[in-house]
Design a protein around this motif. Structure first.
Motif, PDB file in Angstrom:
ATOM      1  N   PRO A   1      -8.022  13.287   1.278  1.00  0.00           N
ATOM      2  CA  PRO A   1      -7.113  12.240   1.784  1.00  0.00           C
ATOM      3  C   PRO A   1      -7.341  11.937   3.264  1.00  0.00           C
ATOM      4  CG  PRO A   1      -5.921  13.789   0.409  1.00  0.00           C
ATOM      5  CD  PRO A   1      -7.287  14.377   0.624  1.00  0.00           C
ATOM      6  N   ALA A   2      -7.451  10.638   3.534  1.00  0.00           N
ATOM      7  CA  ALA A   2      -7.677  10.215   4.913  1.00  0.00           C
ATOM      8  C   ALA A   2      -6.929   8.925   5.216  1.00  0.00           C
ATOM      9  CB  ALA A   2      -9.169  10.018   5.162  1.00  0.00           C
ATOM     10  N   TRP A   3      -5.882   8.627   4.421  1.00  0.00           N
ATOM     11  CA  TRP A   3      -5.174   7.371   4.616  1.00  0.00           C
ATOM     12  C   TRP A   3      -4.090   7.517   5.680  1.00  0.00           C
ATOM     13  CZ3 TRP A   3       0.009   7.556   3.935  1.00  0.00           C
ATOM     14  CH2 TRP A   3       0.524   8.619   3.168  1.00  0.00           C
ATOM     15  N   THR A   4      -3.657   6.377   6.205  1.00  0.00           N
ATOM     16  CA  THR A   4      -2.561   6.347   7.167  1.00  0.00           C
ATOM     17  C   THR A   4      -1.870   4.995   7.085  1.00  0.00           C
ATOM     18  OG1 THR A   4      -1.985   6.326   9.521  1.00  0.00           O
ATOM     19  CG2 THR A   4      -4.238   5.717   8.956  1.00  0.00           C
ATOM     20  N   PHE A   5      -0.563   4.964   7.286  1.00  0.00           N
ATOM     21  CA  PHE A   5       0.173   3.702   7.279  1.00  0.00           C
ATOM     22  C   PHE A   5      -0.234   2.800   8.446  1.00  0.00           C
ATOM     23  CE2 PHE A   5       3.477   5.857   4.565  1.00  0.00           C
ATOM     24  CZ  PHE A   5       3.357   4.976   3.498  1.00  0.00           C
TER      25      PHE A   5
ATOM     26  N   ALA B   1      -3.256   2.112   9.105  1.00  0.00           N
ATOM     27  CA  ALA B   1      -4.470   1.419   8.645  1.00  0.00           C
ATOM     28  C   ALA B   1      -4.342   1.208   7.138  1.00  0.00           C
ATOM     29  CB  ALA B   1      -5.714   2.226   8.980  1.00  0.00           C
ATOM     30  N   PRO B   2      -3.638   0.161   6.717  1.00  0.00           N
ATOM     31  CA  PRO B   2      -3.350  -0.022   5.287  1.00  0.00           C
ATOM     32  C   PRO B   2      -4.575   0.011   4.377  1.00  0.00           C
ATOM     33  CG  PRO B   2      -2.085  -1.566   6.607  1.00  0.00           C
ATOM     34  CD  PRO B   2      -3.021  -0.885   7.550  1.00  0.00           C
ATOM     35  N   ALA B   3      -5.716  -0.489   4.845  1.00  0.00           N
ATOM     36  CA  ALA B   3      -6.919  -0.488   4.009  1.00  0.00           C
ATOM     37  C   ALA B   3      -7.364   0.923   3.641  1.00  0.00           C
ATOM     38  CB  ALA B   3      -8.054  -1.228   4.717  1.00  0.00           C
ATOM     39  N   SER B   4      -6.894   1.928   4.364  1.00  0.00           N
ATOM     40  CA  SER B   4      -7.282   3.308   4.066  1.00  0.00           C
ATOM     41  C   SER B   4      -6.744   3.775   2.714  1.00  0.00           C
ATOM     42  CB  SER B   4      -6.809   4.249   5.178  1.00  0.00           C
ATOM     43  OG  SER B   4      -5.387   4.308   5.245  1.00  0.00           O
ATOM     44  N   PHE B   5      -5.727   3.099   2.181  1.00  0.00           N
ATOM     45  CA  PHE B   5      -5.185   3.468   0.875  1.00  0.00           C
ATOM     46  C   PHE B   5      -6.149   3.120  -0.250  1.00  0.00           C
ATOM     47  CE2 PHE B   5      -1.485   3.423   3.534  1.00  0.00           C
ATOM     48  CZ  PHE B   5      -0.696   4.436   3.035  1.00  0.00           C
ATOM     49  N   ALA B   6      -7.115   2.245   0.016  1.00  0.00           N
ATOM     50  CA  ALA B   6      -8.084   1.831  -0.990  1.00  0.00           C
ATOM     51  C   ALA B   6      -9.394   2.594  -0.871  1.00  0.00           C
ATOM     52  CB  ALA B   6      -8.328   0.326  -0.884  1.00  0.00           C
ATOM     53  N   GLN B   7      -9.376   3.717  -0.179  1.00  0.00           N
ATOM     54  CA  GLN B   7     -10.570   4.554  -0.098  1.00  0.00           C
ATOM     55  C   GLN B   7     -10.632   5.465  -1.323  1.00  0.00           C
ATOM     56  OE1 GLN B   7     -10.169   6.569   3.661  1.00  0.00           O
ATOM     57  NE2 GLN B   7     -10.734   4.753   4.845  1.00  0.00           N
ATOM     58  N   GLY B   8     -11.768   6.062  -1.534  1.00  0.00           N
ATOM     59  CA  GLY B   8     -11.909   6.994  -2.647  1.00  0.00           C
ATOM     60  C   GLY B   8     -12.349   6.296  -3.916  1.00  0.00           C
ATOM     61  N   GLU B   9     -12.048   6.914  -5.069  1.00  0.00           N
ATOM     62  CA  GLU B   9     -12.490   6.415  -6.371  1.00  0.00           C
ATOM     63  C   GLU B   9     -11.399   5.558  -6.997  1.00  0.00           C
ATOM     64  OE1 GLU B   9     -13.623   9.851  -8.748  1.00  0.00           O
ATOM     65  OE2 GLU B   9     -14.049  10.917  -6.873  1.00  0.00           O
ATOM     66  N   CYS B  10     -11.744   4.348  -7.388  1.00  0.00           N
ATOM     67  CA  CYS B  10     -10.793   3.496  -8.102  1.00  0.00           C
ATOM     68  C   CYS B  10     -10.687   4.020  -9.536  1.00  0.00           C
ATOM     69  CB  CYS B  10     -11.258   2.045  -8.085  1.00  0.00           C
ATOM     70  SG  CYS B  10     -10.111   0.926  -8.906  1.00  0.00           S
ATOM     71  N   ILE B  11      -9.486   4.476  -9.915  1.00  0.00           N
ATOM     72  CA  ILE B  11      -9.309   5.060 -11.247  1.00  0.00           C
ATOM     73  C   ILE B  11      -8.582   4.126 -12.209  1.00  0.00           C
ATOM     74  CG2 ILE B  11      -9.452   7.449 -10.444  1.00  0.00           C
ATOM     75  CD1 ILE B  11      -6.369   7.548 -10.550  1.00  0.00           C
ATOM     76  N   ALA B  12      -7.995   3.042 -11.703  1.00  0.00           N
ATOM     77  CA  ALA B  12      -7.317   2.096 -12.589  1.00  0.00           C
ATOM     78  C   ALA B  12      -6.980   0.822 -11.822  1.00  0.00           C
ATOM     79  CB  ALA B  12      -6.041   2.699 -13.166  1.00  0.00           C
TER      80      ALA B  12
ATOM     81  N   TYR C   1       0.852  -1.180   0.000  1.00  0.00           N
ATOM     82  CA  TYR C   1       0.000   0.000   0.000  1.00  0.00           C
ATOM     83  C   TYR C   1       0.890   1.232   0.000  1.00  0.00           C
ATOM     84  CZ  TYR C   1      -3.257  -3.507   1.832  1.00  0.00           C
ATOM     85  OH  TYR C   1      -4.009  -4.630   2.011  1.00  0.00           O
ATOM     86  N   GLY C   2       0.423   2.311  -0.640  1.00  0.00           N
ATOM     87  CA  GLY C   2       1.227   3.526  -0.634  1.00  0.00           C
ATOM     88  C   GLY C   2       0.603   4.638  -1.454  1.00  0.00           C
ATOM     89  N   TYR C   3       1.443   5.585  -1.836  1.00  0.00           N
ATOM     90  CA  TYR C   3       0.951   6.769  -2.548  1.00  0.00           C
ATOM     91  C   TYR C   3       1.980   7.202  -3.583  1.00  0.00           C
ATOM     92  CZ  TYR C   3       4.068   9.381   0.578  1.00  0.00           C
ATOM     93  OH  TYR C   3       5.164   9.861   1.257  1.00  0.00           O
ATOM     94  N   PHE C   4       1.582   8.140  -4.438  1.00  0.00           N
ATOM     95  CA  PHE C   4       2.409   8.555  -5.570  1.00  0.00           C
ATOM     96  C   PHE C   4       3.078   9.894  -5.324  1.00  0.00           C
ATOM     97  CE2 PHE C   4      -0.457   5.454  -7.288  1.00  0.00           C
ATOM     98  CZ  PHE C   4       0.384   4.692  -8.096  1.00  0.00           C
TER      99      PHE C   4
ATOM    100  N   GLY D   1      -1.397  13.893   2.950  1.00  0.00           N
ATOM    101  CA  GLY D   1      -2.347  14.607   2.109  1.00  0.00           C
ATOM    102  C   GLY D   1      -2.344  14.155   0.670  1.00  0.00           C
ATOM    103  N   ALA D   2      -1.696  13.020   0.338  1.00  0.00           N
ATOM    104  CA  ALA D   2      -1.624  12.557  -1.047  1.00  0.00           C
ATOM    105  C   ALA D   2      -3.006  12.204  -1.583  1.00  0.00           C
ATOM    106  CB  ALA D   2      -0.703  11.349  -1.151  1.00  0.00           C
ATOM    107  N   HIS D   3      -3.313  12.704  -2.771  1.00  0.00           N
ATOM    108  CA  HIS D   3      -4.607  12.443  -3.391  1.00  0.00           C
ATOM    109  C   HIS D   3      -4.636  11.135  -4.168  1.00  0.00           C
ATOM    110  CE1 HIS D   3      -6.504  16.242  -2.388  1.00  0.00           C
ATOM    111  NE2 HIS D   3      -5.443  16.898  -2.826  1.00  0.00           N
ATOM    112  N   PHE D   4      -3.465  10.605  -4.559  1.00  0.00           N
ATOM    113  CA  PHE D   4      -3.422   9.406  -5.389  1.00  0.00           C
ATOM    114  C   PHE D   4      -2.683   8.300  -4.645  1.00  0.00           C
ATOM    115  CE2 PHE D   4      -4.042  12.956  -8.197  1.00  0.00           C
ATOM    116  CZ  PHE D   4      -5.036  12.510  -9.054  1.00  0.00           C
ATOM    117  N   THR D   5      -3.387   7.202  -4.394  1.00  0.00           N
ATOM    118  CA  THR D   5      -2.841   6.104  -3.608  1.00  0.00           C
ATOM    119  C   THR D   5      -2.987   4.797  -4.387  1.00  0.00           C
ATOM    120  OG1 THR D   5      -4.961   5.722  -2.489  1.00  0.00           O
ATOM    121  CG2 THR D   5      -3.417   7.259  -1.428  1.00  0.00           C
ATOM    122  N   PHE D   6      -2.376   3.732  -3.852  1.00  0.00           N
ATOM    123  CA  PHE D   6      -2.524   2.409  -4.466  1.00  0.00           C
ATOM    124  C   PHE D   6      -2.660   1.361  -3.380  1.00  0.00           C
ATOM    125  CE2 PHE D   6       2.027   3.094  -3.971  1.00  0.00           C
ATOM    126  CZ  PHE D   6       2.465   1.913  -3.396  1.00  0.00           C
ATOM    127  N   ALA D   7      -3.272   0.254  -3.752  1.00  0.00           N
ATOM    128  CA  ALA D   7      -3.456  -0.870  -2.830  1.00  0.00           C
ATOM    129  C   ALA D   7      -3.457  -2.157  -3.637  1.00  0.00           C
ATOM    130  CB  ALA D   7      -4.765  -0.728  -2.055  1.00  0.00           C
TER     131      ALA D   7
END
Length: 197
Positions: A88-92, A94-105, A28-31, A50-56
């Motif tokens: 942005p509301a993710w945190t390391f 809580a890894p599942a928080s990286f999969a919040q928001g809109e799936c864009i790809a 999990y992480g961010y760009f 505050g990263a707007h683009f994340t991955f999981a």
């Protein structure tokens, strides 16, 4: 929107590998960089959180192979997705928080991934230094989205997918309060595959 040429830099990412107590691994992480040159990737006032683009990634179980000072992790074919987090509301922690928001790809790795951890001799013990891996992943789904006044679609920029080169720390960091027994930070850089035909 300008499409990337084959082998042109597509992204820089950073994140962490998490191993659950049942042996399943996911990252999990961010760009830090994406090919949206006119789009702010983070809320500057919130630094990395505050990263707007994340991955999981979807969790997977890896096999291990040792060859002298090299420890090899064999990761099966699997998928990972990118998300737009408008707030942005993710945190390391809580890894599942990286999969919040809109799936864009969503990407699917095209083959087995071999990760290599290098160890060196330090007196009577072997000390692990860093881990490396490389994989290609095909873009299997992409959704156009609007953000910061513009419309974007990863399929336009990347073509059929990416090849990513990764480097991870070999020294674990403290895992979240529950559910995981090993966490390793990493960084990755990817190049675009471009389009076939």
């Amino acid at each position: 929107m300008t499409a990337l040429l084959p082998a042109e830099l597509a992204w820089y990412a950073t994140g962490r590998f998490y191993r659950a107590k049942d042996g399943a691994v996911a990252d999990y992480g961010y760009f830090l960089h994406l090919p949206f040159f006119d789009v702010p990737l983070s809320d500057a006032d919130r630094a990395e959180t505050g990263a707007h683009f994340t991955f999981a990634a979807r969790p997977f179980k890896a096999q291990a192979v040792d060859n002298g000072a090299l420890s090899l992790g064999l990761d099966p074919v699997g998928e990972f997705s990118l998300y737009l987090q408008r707030r942005p509301a993710w945190t390391f922690d809580a890894p599942a928080s990286f999969a919040q928001g809109e799936c864009i790809a969503t990407f699917r790795r095209t083959s087995l991934v071999v990760g290599t951890t290098v160890a060196v001799s330090a007196g009577t013990t072997m000390v692990q230094l860093i881990g490396t891996n490389v994989f290609s992943a095909r873009l299997v789904a992409s959704s156009a989205f609007e953000f910061d006044g513009s419309r974007h679609d990863l399929a336009h920029y990347l073509g059929d997918g990416v090849t990513q080169f990764g480097t991870s720390a070999a020294t674990p960091i403290a895992p979240p309060p529950a559910g995981y027994d090993l966490v390793l930070p990493f960084t990755g850089s990817a190049i675009a595959l471009g389009r076939t035909g």
